[in-house]
Design a protein around this motif. Structure first.
Motif, short mmCIF file in Angstrom:
data_model
loop_
_atom_site.label_atom_id
_atom_site.label_comp_id
_atom_site.label_asym_id
_atom_site.label_seq_id
_atom_site.Cartn_x
_atom_site.Cartn_y
_atom_site.Cartn_z
N LYS A 139 -14.60 -2.79 -13.18
CA LYS A 139 -13.43 -3.23 -12.44
C LYS A 139 -12.41 -2.10 -12.32
O LYS A 139 -11.84 -1.85 -11.26
N GLU A 140 -12.21 -1.41 -13.45
CA GLU A 140 -11.25 -0.29 -13.44
C GLU A 140 -11.76 0.85 -12.57
O GLU A 140 -10.97 1.54 -11.93
N VAL A 141 -13.09 1.04 -12.58
CA VAL A 141 -13.66 2.10 -11.75
C VAL A 141 -13.38 1.79 -10.27
O VAL A 141 -12.94 2.65 -9.51
N ILE A 142 -13.59 0.54 -9.90
CA ILE A 142 -13.33 0.15 -8.52
C ILE A 142 -11.87 0.40 -8.16
O ILE A 142 -11.55 0.96 -7.11
N GLU A 143 -11.00 0.03 -9.08
CA GLU A 143 -9.57 0.22 -8.85
C GLU A 143 -9.27 1.69 -8.56
O GLU A 143 -8.47 2.01 -7.68
N LEU A 144 -9.96 2.58 -9.30
CA LEU A 144 -9.70 4.01 -9.11
C LEU A 144 -10.31 4.53 -7.81
O LEU A 144 -9.70 5.35 -7.12
N ILE A 145 -11.52 4.05 -7.48
CA ILE A 145 -12.18 4.57 -6.25
C ILE A 145 -11.38 4.22 -5.01
O ILE A 145 -11.42 4.94 -4.02
N ILE A 146 -10.66 3.11 -5.06
CA ILE A 146 -9.93 2.68 -3.86
C ILE A 146 -9.05 3.82 -3.35
O ILE A 146 -9.04 4.12 -2.17
N ASN A 147 -8.36 4.48 -4.27
CA ASN A 147 -7.46 5.55 -3.83
C ASN A 147 -7.97 6.97 -4.07
O ASN A 147 -7.43 7.92 -3.53
N ASP A 148 -9.01 7.07 -4.91
CA ASP A 148 -9.50 8.38 -5.31
C ASP A 148 -10.85 8.65 -4.69
O ASP A 148 -11.76 7.86 -4.84
N ASP A 149 -10.99 9.77 -4.02
CA ASP A 149 -12.25 10.08 -3.35
C ASP A 149 -13.26 10.65 -4.35
O ASP A 149 -13.56 11.83 -4.34
N LYS A 150 -13.75 9.77 -5.24
CA LYS A 150 -14.66 10.23 -6.30
C LYS A 150 -15.79 9.24 -6.50
O LYS A 150 -15.61 8.04 -6.29
N ASP A 151 -16.94 9.75 -6.95
CA ASP A 151 -18.07 8.86 -7.23
C ASP A 151 -17.86 8.14 -8.55
O ASP A 151 -17.25 8.69 -9.47
N PRO A 152 -18.42 6.94 -8.67
CA PRO A 152 -18.25 6.16 -9.92
C PRO A 152 -18.67 6.93 -11.16
O PRO A 152 -17.96 6.91 -12.16
N VAL A 181 -25.22 -6.92 -5.23
CA VAL A 181 -24.32 -6.13 -4.38
C VAL A 181 -23.29 -7.07 -3.75
O VAL A 181 -22.08 -6.79 -3.73
N ALA A 182 -23.78 -8.20 -3.25
CA ALA A 182 -22.88 -9.16 -2.59
C ALA A 182 -21.83 -9.67 -3.56
O ALA A 182 -20.65 -9.78 -3.23
N ASN A 183 -22.27 -9.96 -4.79
CA ASN A 183 -21.32 -10.49 -5.77
C ASN A 183 -20.23 -9.50 -6.13
O ASN A 183 -19.07 -9.86 -6.27
N TRP A 184 -20.61 -8.23 -6.23
CA TRP A 184 -19.58 -7.21 -6.49
C TRP A 184 -18.61 -7.12 -5.33
O TRP A 184 -17.41 -7.00 -5.52
N LEU A 185 -19.16 -7.20 -4.12
CA LEU A 185 -18.30 -7.08 -2.94
C LEU A 185 -17.30 -8.22 -2.86
O LEU A 185 -16.10 -8.00 -2.67
N CYS A 186 -17.81 -9.44 -2.99
CA CYS A 186 -16.84 -10.54 -2.80
C CYS A 186 -16.08 -10.83 -4.07
O CYS A 186 -15.07 -11.54 -4.04
N GLY A 187 -16.49 -10.27 -5.19
CA GLY A 187 -15.73 -10.44 -6.41
C GLY A 187 -14.72 -9.32 -6.59
O GLY A 187 -13.67 -9.31 -5.94
N ASP A 188 -15.09 -8.34 -7.43
CA ASP A 188 -14.10 -7.33 -7.83
C ASP A 188 -13.68 -6.37 -6.72
O ASP A 188 -12.54 -5.94 -6.68
N VAL A 189 -14.61 -6.02 -5.82
CA VAL A 189 -14.21 -5.08 -4.76
C VAL A 189 -13.13 -5.72 -3.91
O VAL A 189 -12.05 -5.16 -3.68
N GLN A 190 -13.39 -6.95 -3.48
CA GLN A 190 -12.40 -7.64 -2.66
C GLN A 190 -11.10 -7.84 -3.43
O GLN A 190 -10.01 -7.61 -2.91
N GLY A 191 -11.24 -8.28 -4.67
CA GLY A 191 -10.06 -8.56 -5.50
C GLY A 191 -9.18 -7.33 -5.69
O GLY A 191 -7.96 -7.39 -5.53
#
Ligand code: ADP
Ligand code: MG
Ligand code: ZN
Length: 473
Positions: A386-399, A339-349
């Motif tokens: 990575k693309e899913v994260i990109e979409l969730i940022i602006n879209d109120d949807k579950d992965p 979880v931590a790696n996703w957060l500081c990796g792609d989520v943050q990025g």
């Protein structure tokens, strides 16, 4: 051999909605002189009143710094003239501050250090002078906003210690939610006091350096000042007790004024305000808002949750990320490291790329867990996640919904992947020749072809294996 002593005076702007002793808003950035009233300008006959939110935040800081809290704290007038202060005195605390005799732990290059806190007291800020050519203008919007001062004992030794103290302190006030910690904007200011003396002779004559608007400047200014004082003493001269200004353009400190003594301020009790006596309900509200110190949190992440140092440092730097991380772990027994790696990796990025803050985005603890689960179970490839994260940022949807909508599921059908491998080999005889002549690097070109055919939904590891097999490598 000389030894050095450093004590810091840190001022933080409390995140109170209104000013310390009147009802004016403490909002920043309004047109000049629009957030003022007779109280913060000190008109005759007005009565200041302590802001409960400011008192609570002050006690919160004093408490987290392990201070002895005052059961009855008084306000004092600190008298001096300056055009940015129409009252000719500043309401502050001198005899009975909010807290005394605390300590704060820091880490300097892996070494643990305890710094004693002399006191924590609440005061009001002054207005702002704007100098332009021969004219000086006054903006009193800031006059009377709540400023908390934290004074350390001279326990710090090097510029690095002081820098570490400020960074750790800034994290702490952010986690506590009492200050945004922005040094460039002046929400957190630091005056650094420093003296040197021959080993074993105790404190020397100190100078105080002002105008330090970053933790790095605090370190550089102190390193400069220690060297300068050494030169002075080595020549057989005396250090003059004075206030000096840091000149960041030339990396030097320059004398400004000889320091006033406390008695020059003629401190006396503020006659217009009763002492503040915290009751049980007030203290309960303080306790309720206490948080784990960021340094303790970091140790826990490292020792108990086995996070990497980078991940722990990254999370602790931002309490919002810590909260999300811990909420995700509380929801599900996910592997903390993942979880931590996703957060500081792609989520943050991806947040950075989209220029969206974590709070503004639609990323939640539940969604983070779901995403990690999809990747771990092999349904979703890292590249697609990575693309899913990109979409969730602006879209109120579950992965899972996004994966379905976008058709992001990993292609697990072996025969389908075999087809793509064959297509890649048949379509690129030159590359195949190169590979068989020993140029292994070209293999990644063929893997890229398979990935392209699969629109990124084939596992690149699998594609590599299959290609190697087909080419007899
Ligand atoms: P002042 O009255 O000049 O403001 P204080 O006693 O209030 O001085 O101390 C202000 C800060 O300076 C504190 O952080 C304190 O630890 C530090 N300090 C005081 N004396 C010395 C000294 N001789 N050398 C280094 N730091 C000092
Ligand atoms: Mg002082
Ligand atoms: Zn006001």
């Amino acid at each position: 051999m000389y030894q050095s002593f450093i004590g810091l005076e840190i001022h933080i702007h409390l995140l109170t909605k209104t000013k310390a002793f009147c009802g004016c808003t403490s909002e920043f950035g309004a047109p000049p002189n629009t957030h003022i009233c007779p109280v913060c300008l000190g008109y005759p006959g007005v009565l200041p009143a302590a802001n409960e939110e400011a008192m609570r935040m002050s006690y919160m800081v004093a408490k987290i710094l392990h201070c002895t809290l005052s059961p009855k704290c008084y306000f004092d007038r600190k008298n001096y003239f300056y055009p940015d202060m129409t009252k000719n005195y500043q309401i502050s605390q001198f005899h009975d501050p909010v807290g005394r005799d605390g300590y704060f732990d820091i880490e300097v290059e892996g070494e643990h250090k305890r710094v004693r806190i002399h006191d924590v007291h609440l005061e009001e800020d002054a207005g702002k002078m704007i100098h332009s050519g021969k004219t000086s203008l006054c903006d009193y919007n800031r006059a009377g906003t709540s400023l908390l001062e934290i004074v350390t004992e001279p326990d710090l030794v090097t510029g690095k210690d002081a820098e570490a103290f400020i960074r750790e302190f800034r994290r702490m006030v952010r986690h506590l939610g009492v200050c945004d910690g922005n040094m460039e904007e002046g929400s957190l200011r630091c005056d650094a006091n420093v003296s040197i003396n021959l080993q074993g002779q105790g404190l020397g004559t100190k100078t105080e350096v002002k105008n330090l608007n970053s933790a790095r400047f605090v370190r550089k200014a102190l390193e400069y000042e220690i060297k300068r004082q050494k030169r002075v003493l080595t020549k057989g001269e005396k250090v003059i007790q004075e206030t000096r200004l840091w000149d960041g353009d030339n990396n030097v400190t320059a004398g400004m004024r000889t320091k006033e003594k406390a008695h020059d301020y003629r401190y006396f009790p503020e006659p217009d305000m009763p002492p503040f006596c915290p009751d049980d309900a007030f203290m309960a509200a303080v306790d309720e808002r206490m948080v784990e110190l960021p340094l303790a949190k970091k140790q826990r992440y490292l020792n108990d949750l086995k996070l990497s140092l980078d991940a722990a440092e990254f999370l602790v730097e931002d309490s919002k990320f810590c909260d999300l991380f811990e909420a995700a772990l509380a929801l599900e027994s996910s592997e903390p490291k993942l979880v931590a790696n996703w957060l500081c990796g792609d989520v943050q990025g991806q947040l950075k790329r989209a220029d969206v803050s974590l709070e503004e985005s639609h990323i939640s603890a539940g969604r983070l867990n779901e995403l990690v689960g999809l990747v771990e179970s092999g349904k979703l490839l890292r590249g697609k996640a990575k693309e899913v994260i990109e979409l969730i940022i602006n879209d109120d949807k579950d992965p899972a919904v996004i994966v379905k909508e976008q058709g992001f599921e990993q292609v697990l059908d072996e025969s389908q992947i075999d087809d793509w491998v064959k297509q890649a080999i048949d379509g690129n005889p030159q590359a195949v020749e190169q590979i068989q002549a020993g140029n292994k690097k070209t293999l990644s070109f063929l893997v890229g072809q398979v990935m392209r055919f699969s629109k990124g939904k084939a596992d690149p590891k699998k594609a590599t294996e299959k290609l190697e097999q087909a080419l007899g490598l």
